[in-house]
Write a protein that holds these residues in place. Structure first.
Motif, PDB file in Angstrom:
ATOM      1  N   THR A  20      97.607  76.765   6.086  1.00  0.00           N
ATOM      2  CA  THR A  20      97.422  78.201   5.584  1.00  0.00           C
ATOM      3  C   THR A  20      96.211  78.231   5.265  1.00  0.00           C
ATOM      4  OG1 THR A  20     100.158  78.561   5.716  1.00  0.00           O
ATOM      5  CG2 THR A  20      98.392  80.154   4.321  1.00  0.00           C
ATOM      6  N   TYR A  21      95.419  79.339   5.302  1.00  0.00           N
ATOM      7  CA  TYR A  21      94.355  79.674   4.792  1.00  0.00           C
ATOM      8  C   TYR A  21      93.850  80.801   4.666  1.00  0.00           C
ATOM      9  CZ  TYR A  21      92.881  75.033   7.305  1.00  0.00           C
ATOM     10  OH  TYR A  21      92.635  73.966   8.140  1.00  0.00           O
ATOM     11  N   ASN A  22      93.807  80.728   3.376  1.00  0.00           N
ATOM     12  CA  ASN A  22      94.454  82.523   2.695  1.00  0.00           C
ATOM     13  C   ASN A  22      92.639  82.857   2.352  1.00  0.00           C
ATOM     14  OD1 ASN A  22      93.976  84.702   0.586  1.00  0.00           O
ATOM     15  ND2 ASN A  22      96.500  84.176   0.112  1.00  0.00           N
ATOM     16  N   VAL A  23      92.188  84.230   2.921  1.00  0.00           N
ATOM     17  CA  VAL A  23      91.010  84.268   3.053  1.00  0.00           C
ATOM     18  C   VAL A  23      90.492  84.627   1.941  1.00  0.00           C
ATOM     19  CG1 VAL A  23      91.066  85.705   5.339  1.00  0.00           C
ATOM     20  CG2 VAL A  23      91.491  86.912   3.991  1.00  0.00           C
ATOM     21  N   GLN A  41      85.292  84.921   8.638  1.00  0.00           N
ATOM     22  CA  GLN A  41      84.996  84.168   9.732  1.00  0.00           C
ATOM     23  C   GLN A  41      85.037  82.811   9.477  1.00  0.00           C
ATOM     24  OE1 GLN A  41      84.624  85.821  13.320  1.00  0.00           O
ATOM     25  NE2 GLN A  41      84.629  83.623  13.424  1.00  0.00           N
ATOM     26  N   LYS A  42      84.570  82.171   8.451  1.00  0.00           N
ATOM     27  CA  LYS A  42      84.744  81.600   7.528  1.00  0.00           C
ATOM     28  C   LYS A  42      86.138  80.914   7.723  1.00  0.00           C
ATOM     29  CE  LYS A  42      80.748  81.497   4.797  1.00  0.00           C
ATOM     30  NZ  LYS A  42      80.120  81.068   3.381  1.00  0.00           N
ATOM     31  N   ALA A  43      87.164  81.743   7.484  1.00  0.00           N
ATOM     32  CA  ALA A  43      88.363  80.478   7.341  1.00  0.00           C
ATOM     33  C   ALA A  43      88.701  80.861   8.391  1.00  0.00           C
ATOM     34  CB  ALA A  43      89.435  81.867   6.865  1.00  0.00           C
ATOM     35  N   ILE A  44      88.712  81.845   9.606  1.00  0.00           N
ATOM     36  CA  ILE A  44      89.256  81.331  10.950  1.00  0.00           C
ATOM     37  C   ILE A  44      88.057  80.419  11.214  1.00  0.00           C
ATOM     38  CG2 ILE A  44      88.564  82.341  13.647  1.00  0.00           C
ATOM     39  CD1 ILE A  44      88.977  85.011  12.134  1.00  0.00           C
ATOM     40  N   GLY A  65      83.344  94.227   9.426  1.00  0.00           N
ATOM     41  CA  GLY A  65      83.086  94.285  11.753  1.00  0.00           C
ATOM     42  C   GLY A  65      84.164  93.382  11.620  1.00  0.00           C
ATOM     43  N   THR A  66      82.831  92.427  13.546  1.00  0.00           N
ATOM     44  CA  THR A  66      83.659  92.047  14.421  1.00  0.00           C
ATOM     45  C   THR A  66      83.426  90.434  13.840  1.00  0.00           C
ATOM     46  OG1 THR A  66      82.298  93.529  16.297  1.00  0.00           O
ATOM     47  CG2 THR A  66      82.998  91.675  16.349  1.00  0.00           C
ATOM     48  N   ILE A  67      84.824  90.144  14.539  1.00  0.00           N
ATOM     49  CA  ILE A  67      85.075  88.424  13.741  1.00  0.00           C
ATOM     50  C   ILE A  67      85.953  87.830  14.983  1.00  0.00           C
ATOM     51  CG2 ILE A  67      85.536  88.745  11.480  1.00  0.00           C
ATOM     52  CD1 ILE A  67      88.828  89.214  11.933  1.00  0.00           C
ATOM     53  N   SER A  68      85.797  86.791  15.216  1.00  0.00           N
ATOM     54  CA  SER A  68      85.936  86.334  16.255  1.00  0.00           C
ATOM     55  C   SER A  68      87.490  84.906  15.770  1.00  0.00           C
ATOM     56  CB  SER A  68      85.130  85.598  17.537  1.00  0.00           C
ATOM     57  OG  SER A  68      83.915  86.366  17.397  1.00  0.00           O
ATOM     58  N   LEU A  69      88.448  84.757  16.632  1.00  0.00           N
ATOM     59  CA  LEU A  69      89.469  84.011  16.500  1.00  0.00           C
ATOM     60  C   LEU A  69      88.855  82.782  17.885  1.00  0.00           C
ATOM     61  CD1 LEU A  69      92.516  85.960  16.584  1.00  0.00           C
ATOM     62  CD2 LEU A  69      91.422  85.418  14.686  1.00  0.00           C
TER      63      LEU A  69
END
Length: 517
Positions: A20-23, A41-44, A65-69
């Motif tokens: 689990t990566y808590n933002v 985005q760093k967490a993803i 703003g925009t993030i990418s999985l």
């Protein structure tokens, strides 16, 4: 004993990799002010690079703003968590399209990923309040109005207010709030999606998608704020959800050039194998839209156990381009529709099926093999089946249909018209037309069985017969129960014109035939 030890080792291995990566550990701040795009985005990226797991959004309001999985990431919003779109358009990724110039993605743009999910009881908020003029309604152009029964008074709001909207966008605004493009094995579960400024959830050229248990609520005054748009995707299930959208609640279409996404390699890919079940829907356009300017085929669509309420149009099937639309079953559905003011497509039809040219260059495809069964409707306009010489609608059946037509307080400004917008003939966008309970033209293999039609005590004069079918081949009407509109009591219930091959169990007192063989 050996088996138990082996299973325990496997479970330990899974636990060690599914992290689990808590933002917040990456610097995200839930103050409703800080832009957290980079931290999230760093967490993803970290989660995906280490084999996958859960990116966790705890309670609080996180602006972004925009993030990418990325591959193998479950983006999970806890109860009380809100991921909210920035009010600054520059915080979203931009892209350029030759036709439209500079545009901006919404909160999520995920491309070419596998095993991705958005889950949890939290909310994704598109922050629509800053991207619209909430005091100004978008108007229908005067050319389109000129062919309507009401001319320039068509859908006019007497008080001069917003009426049913739509409100006017402030451009540029973010486009699709959540996009999955060319992804495989996608899950969207339990989440709330709200206040989008354009399409809310776009499934583009994906395979293996489950959307389950979501609440998707856009502002009903917002134009283009579709609920779920499935374009050229396969094996998609939409279930157990509550979708209330300003524009189409659910749209199932073949891919076309109008909605092309940059970075998206164009494929000849049909939209197929889609299931929509156990949902409540509301829309100021179509609750379910199938087709539009489809360059690819749309086929194998199953719709069941649906409630459609307070909507401008119920279920619409629209062919405007070269792709075929076929193999559609609609069963166990309740539909309630009404007339609207403002520039919304649709005019109160519970069911609309039309095949008319939209692309001036393509050879038109065809609508065929469509079945409606066990449908209960209440609507302020009739049902419409509108084929053309270029594209005759084939093998269509209505069985066990109950339709109660209701009077409308908006008949004076909106009633007595057919809306075929999205096609190329300016005189056939919205135009005045008499309204039977069901109107059909240019059809082959139409079957109507166990159809019950009810009218109120009084109706405007433009409401006519119960059923009108023109230019047909192989028509069957059996077990019909109904009569003509109370405003035209001298008319017979059913009027047929220019047809070949008609079967009925009704008598001549009910049916009038003109040039029918």
């Amino acid at each position: 004993m050996k088996t138990i030890i082996t299973c325990f080792i496997v479970l330990l291995a899974f636990k060690s990799t599914a992290q689990t990566y808590n933002v917040k550990d990456y610097g995200a701040v839930a103050d409703g002010k800080t832009i957290n795009t980079i931290a999230i985005q760093k967490a993803i990226d970290d989660c995906s690079s280490k084999g996958g797991g859960m990116v966790y959004i705890p309670s609080g309001e996180f602006l972004s703003g925009t993030i990418s999985l990325k591959n193998n990431v479950d983006f999970h919003l806890a109860i009380g968590a809100v991921l909210k779109g920035s009010a600054n358009i520059k915080d979203y990724k931009s892209y350029e399209k030759e036709t439209y110039g500079i545009n901006y993605y919404g909160l999520f743009y995920t491309h070419d990923a596998q095993n991705v999910a958005i889950t949890g009881m939290g909310k994704i908020d598109g922050n629509d309040k800053v991207f619209f003029d909430w005091g100004k309604a978008k108007k229908i152009d005067s050319t389109t109005n000129s062919y309507t029964r009401q001319k320039q008074n068509y859908r006019k709001v007497e008080s001069g207010g917003l009426g049913d909207g739509p409100v006017t966008p402030i451009e540029p605004r973010p486009r699709q709030m959540v996009i999955f493009s060319q992804c495989k094995k996608v899950n969207v579960k339990d989440i709330t999606l709200a206040n989008s400024t354009f399409w809310t959830l776009h499934i583009a050229d994906c395979d293996g998608v489950l959307i389950d248990g979501i609440r998707l609520w856009t502002n009903l005054l917002v134009p283009n704020a579709d609920g779920i748009d499935v374009t050229s995707s396969s094996n998609v299930i939409i279930s157990n959800s509550d979708i209330r959208a300003g524009d189409d609640a659910i749209a199932i279409v073949g891919y076309d050039h109008h909605f092309e996404i940059p970075g998206f390699k164009r494929n000849k890919k049909d939209c197929e194998n889609v299931v929509i079940t156990n949902c409540n829907l509301q829309s100021n356009s179509s609750a379910i839209r199938i087709g539009f300017l489809d360059q690819n085929n749309v086929r194998n669509i199953q719709i069941s156990n649906i409630n459609i309420t307070n909507s401008n149009r119920g279920i619409g099937i629209f062919l405007r381009d070269q792709g075929n639309i076929e193999n559609i079953t609609v069963s166990n559905v309740y539909i309630q529709t009404k007339l609207n003011t403002g520039d919304w497509w649709g005019n109160g039809e519970p069911i609309h099926i039309s095949a008319i040219r939209g692309n001036p260059e393509a050879k038109l495809g065809q609508i065929k093999n469509v079945n409606f069964n066990n449908i209960i409707c209440e609507g302020e306009n009739g049902m419409l089946i509108y084929g053309t010489n270029e594209s005759i609608i084939k093998d269509l059946s209505f069985e066990k249909i109950t339709f109660k037509i209701t009077n409308s307080k908006l008949n004076g400004v909106a009633g007595g018209n057919i809306d075929l917008r999205g096609q190329s003939d300016p005189e056939k966008q919205i135009f005045a037309h008499d309204i039977p309970g069901l109107y059909a033209q240019k059809v082959e293999g139409l079957k109507i069985k166990d159809f019950k039609l009810e009218w109120p005590l009084s109706m405007p004069a433009f409401f006519t017969n119960a059923i009108v079918v023109n230019d047909f081949k192989n028509l069957s009407i059996t077990d019909f129960n109904g009569k003509a509109s109370p405003s035209n009591t001298m008319l017979k219930a059913i009027s047929l014109k220019n047809g070949e091959g008609f079967f009925t169990d009704l008598n001549s007192k009910v049916v009038i035939k003109n040039n029918v063989k």
